[in-house]
Design an enzyme around this catalytic site. Structure first.
Site, PDB file in Angstrom:
ATOM      1  N   GLY A  46       0.822  -1.192   0.000  1.00 27.66           N
ATOM      2  CA  GLY A  46       0.000   0.000   0.000  1.00 27.66           C
ATOM      3  C   GLY A  46       0.860   1.248   0.000  1.00 27.66           C
ATOM      4  CD  GLN A  51       3.507   5.641   2.569  1.00 26.17           C
ATOM      5  OE1 GLN A  51       2.527   5.125   2.078  1.00 26.17           O
ATOM      6  NE2 GLN A  51       4.515   4.934   3.040  1.00 26.17           N
ATOM      7  CB  CYS A  90       5.482   1.870   7.176  1.00 25.98           C
ATOM      8  SG  CYS A  90       5.058   3.383   6.308  1.00 25.98           S
ATOM      9  CG  LEU A  91       6.575   0.734   1.042  1.00 20.55           C
ATOM     10  CD1 LEU A  91       5.909   1.125  -0.266  1.00 20.55           C
ATOM     11  CD2 LEU A  91       7.674  -0.293   0.802  1.00 20.55           C
ATOM     12  CG  HIS A 132      -0.182   1.152   7.332  1.00 22.07           C
ATOM     13  ND1 HIS A 132       0.830   0.624   8.116  1.00 22.07           N
ATOM     14  CD2 HIS A 132       0.428   2.015   6.474  1.00 22.07           C
ATOM     15  CE1 HIS A 132       1.983   1.175   7.749  1.00 22.07           C
ATOM     16  NE2 HIS A 132       1.770   2.008   6.752  1.00 22.07           N
ATOM     17  CD  GLU A 133      -0.833   2.411   2.853  1.00 20.24           C
ATOM     18  OE1 GLU A 133      -0.412   3.580   2.740  1.00 20.24           O
ATOM     19  OE2 GLU A 133      -0.078   1.445   3.064  1.00 20.24           O
ATOM     20  CG  HIS A 136       0.645   6.766   5.584  1.00 24.45           C
ATOM     21  ND1 HIS A 136       1.821   7.206   6.165  1.00 24.45           N
ATOM     22  CD2 HIS A 136       0.838   5.456   5.310  1.00 24.45           C
ATOM     23  CE1 HIS A 136       2.679   6.187   6.233  1.00 24.45           C
ATOM     24  NE2 HIS A 136       2.106   5.106   5.731  1.00 24.45           N
TER      25      HIS A 136
HETATM   26 ZN    ZN Z   1       2.955   3.262   5.622  1.00 26.08          ZN
END
Ligand code: ZN
Length: 160
Positions: A46, A51, A90-91, A132-133, A136
């Site tokens: 995701g 991000q 998380c990226l 999670h997304e 953000h």
């Molecule tokens: Zn993330």
């Protein structure tokens, strides 16, 4: 199509509150396409627009290869009481993992790239990814919510 730079948790933009999308402009379509390329390149499940430094309420999720959900102005409209402990990463927080509590099931309402609203019910990994997304978009990282972060030794055991 382009690969965008993924911001890490040291960059303040990740803490901003994203604005709603009023109209689906060519810029939003390009953003969605670029986010998809970026997600695939990073091998993630995701990605949220902040991000990649764009503070707009846009998220993409692909927990199952080939099944990509694009969510514009997503809102969680239902979530189960049930809480599960899950391993989360998380990226934007590379190389780290944590244990979080998330609902087992959520229902989200969002707009697709054609401007049509749809609802999606996610369980397990998809439910976690949605929570999670969407976090953000409000400047929240899973590391804020984690019950605890894994130690270096535990991460080595995972083989990550
Ligand atoms: Zn993330």
């Amino acid at each position: 199509m382009a690969i965008l730079k993924i911001l890490t948790d040291k960059e303040p933009a990740l803490r901003g509150i994203s604005r709603s999308v009023d109209a689906i402009t060519p810029r939003i379509i390009t953003l969605l396409d670029d986010m998809k390329d970026t997600l695939h390149k990073a091998n993630g499940v995701g990605l949220a627009a902040p991000q990649v430094g764009v503070l707009r309420r846009v998220v993409i999720i692909e927990t199952e290869a080939g099944k990509l959900y694009e969510m514009i102005n997503p809102v969680i409209i239902e979530k189960s009481e049930e809480i599960q402990h899950e391993l989360e990463g998380c990226l934007s927080v590379p190389g780290r993992w944590g244990i979080t509590e998330r609902p087992k099931k959520v229902k989200v309402k969002a707009m697709d790239r054609n401007g049509n609203y749809y609802t999606l019910e996610g369980t397990d990994l998809l439910a976690i990814a949605i929570c999670h997304e969407l976090d953000h978009l409000d400047g929240i990282l899973y590391t804020d919510k984690a019950i605890r972060m894994l130690t270096k030794e535990e991460i080595e055991e995972l083989g990550e």
